[in-house]
Scaffold this active site. Structure first.
Site, PDB file in Angstrom:
ATOM      1  N   HIS A   1       3.272  40.597 -11.465  1.00  0.00           N
ATOM      2  CA  HIS A   1       3.445  41.644 -10.454  1.00  0.00           C
ATOM      3  C   HIS A   1       2.261  42.608 -10.468  1.00  0.00           C
ATOM      4  O   HIS A   1       1.742  42.986  -9.413  1.00  0.00           O
ATOM      5  CB  HIS A   1       4.743  42.425 -10.695  1.00  0.00           C
ATOM      6  CG  HIS A   1       5.938  41.849 -10.026  1.00  0.00           C
ATOM      7  ND1 HIS A   1       6.363  42.252  -8.791  1.00  0.00           N
ATOM      8  CD2 HIS A   1       6.810  40.902 -10.433  1.00  0.00           C
ATOM      9  CE1 HIS A   1       7.450  41.578  -8.456  1.00  0.00           C
ATOM     10  NE2 HIS A   1       7.746  40.746  -9.436  1.00  0.00           N
TER      11      HIS A   1
ATOM     12  N   LYS B   1      11.385  40.616  -0.878  1.00  0.00           N
ATOM     13  CA  LYS B   1      11.644  42.050  -0.693  1.00  0.00           C
ATOM     14  C   LYS B   1      10.545  42.932  -1.283  1.00  0.00           C
ATOM     15  O   LYS B   1      10.176  43.928  -0.675  1.00  0.00           O
ATOM     16  CB  LYS B   1      13.026  42.438  -1.221  1.00  0.00           C
ATOM     17  CG  LYS B   1      13.227  42.246  -2.699  1.00  0.00           C
ATOM     18  CD  LYS B   1      14.688  42.427  -3.088  1.00  0.00           C
ATOM     19  CE  LYS B   1      14.877  42.074  -4.539  1.00  0.00           C
ATOM     20  NZ  LYS B   1      14.549  40.692  -4.876  1.00  0.00           N
TER      21      LYS B   1
ATOM     22  N   SER C   1      13.330  36.739  -2.545  1.00  0.00           N
ATOM     23  CA  SER C   1      13.519  36.764  -1.090  1.00  0.00           C
ATOM     24  C   SER C   1      12.296  37.276  -0.343  1.00  0.00           C
ATOM     25  O   SER C   1      12.202  37.111   0.868  1.00  0.00           O
ATOM     26  CB  SER C   1      14.719  37.643  -0.733  1.00  0.00           C
ATOM     27  OG  SER C   1      14.480  38.986  -1.138  1.00  0.00           O
TER      28      SER C   1
ATOM     29  N   GLY D   1      17.906  39.042  -1.903  1.00  0.00           N
ATOM     30  CA  GLY D   1      18.185  38.229  -3.083  1.00  0.00           C
ATOM     31  C   GLY D   1      16.939  38.050  -3.935  1.00  0.00           C
ATOM     32  O   GLY D   1      15.843  38.508  -3.588  1.00  0.00           O
TER      33      GLY D   1
ATOM     34  N   GLU E   1       5.674  53.449 -15.223  1.00  0.00           N
ATOM     35  CA  GLU E   1       6.764  52.670 -15.814  1.00  0.00           C
ATOM     36  C   GLU E   1       7.820  53.617 -16.368  1.00  0.00           C
ATOM     37  O   GLU E   1       7.519  54.481 -17.192  1.00  0.00           O
ATOM     38  CB  GLU E   1       6.226  51.749 -16.908  1.00  0.00           C
ATOM     39  CG  GLU E   1       5.272  50.704 -16.362  1.00  0.00           C
ATOM     40  CD  GLU E   1       4.735  49.763 -17.412  1.00  0.00           C
ATOM     41  OE1 GLU E   1       5.125  49.888 -18.600  1.00  0.00           O
ATOM     42  OE2 GLU E   1       3.928  48.896 -17.052  1.00  0.00           O
TER      43      GLU E   1
ATOM     44  N   ALA F   1       7.882  51.254 -11.682  1.00  0.00           N
ATOM     45  CA  ALA F   1       8.503  50.038 -12.204  1.00  0.00           C
ATOM     46  C   ALA F   1       9.595  50.400 -13.201  1.00  0.00           C
ATOM     47  O   ALA F   1       9.380  51.219 -14.090  1.00  0.00           O
ATOM     48  CB  ALA F   1       7.445  49.160 -12.873  1.00  0.00           C
TER      49      ALA F   1
END
Length: 178
Positions: free
Chosen positions: A50, A15, A13, A10, A62, A34
């Site tokens: 990030h 991840k 979370s 989620g 990207e 990304a």
């Protein structure tokens, strides 16, 4: 044969952090692919956050739409490629009126083709909550769920992350990835 991996969970979370750890353990030349499209200041701040947390450990690529092409190109240079995230990629495809099922099929074929690099796919599990109240959200949920099922078939390792804790759904325990 390289072991590809799918990491589901989620929002918030853990991840991505888990996947970054797997990537750093799995290779010496990791790339971070990304898929975010920066459409507003909040997303801009998220992307910068990030990037700052990754530091210089990853080469950042990207690509919001042409994921398969970017993976093939990155696999020529990098031994592990972390894709973050598939749900943003699916959103980008929907907004561009692209055929999501065809793009997922292309990604599946690309993963079969890539043997020289490990690919770690990160995605939001969106099917655990209430049924969305509008057609677009239901379509998105259904497309994401179908994509996860297809990609879980080809990935040797599949993890579900909740509260920062990994559940191995398929494959080896996290420390045992080759």
């Amino acid at each position: 044969m390289t072991r590809h991996c799918l990491v589901l969970g989620g929002a918030r979370s853990g991840k991505t952090a888990f996947a970054e750890g797997l990537a750093l353990h799995a290779g010496s030349k990791p790339a971070y692919l990304a898929t975010a499209s920066v459409l507003d200041s909040e997303m801009h701040d998220r992307v910068r956050s990030h990037q700052a947390s990754r530091g210089e450990r990853f080469t950042t690529i990207e690509e919001p739409i042409e994921l398969s092409h970017a993976l093939l190109k990155a696999a020529k240079v990098h031994d592990v490629i972390l894709v973050d995230c598939l749900t943003l990629w699916i959103t980008n495809l929907l907004l561009a009126n692209d055929d999501v099922a065809a793009a997922v099929s292309e990604l599946y074929a690309t993963l079969e083709e890539i043997q020289q690099a490990k690919v770690i796919l990160v995605s939001n599990e969106v099917g655990l909550g209430i049924v969305p109240d509008n057609a677009m959200a239901r379509t998105f949920r259904d497309l994401a769920g179908s994509a996860h099922q297809r990609l879980a078939e080809i990935c040797d390792d599949v993890y579900f992350i909740a509260a920062g804790l990994p559940l191995t759904m398929k494959g080896d325990a996290p420390g045992a990835l080759s």
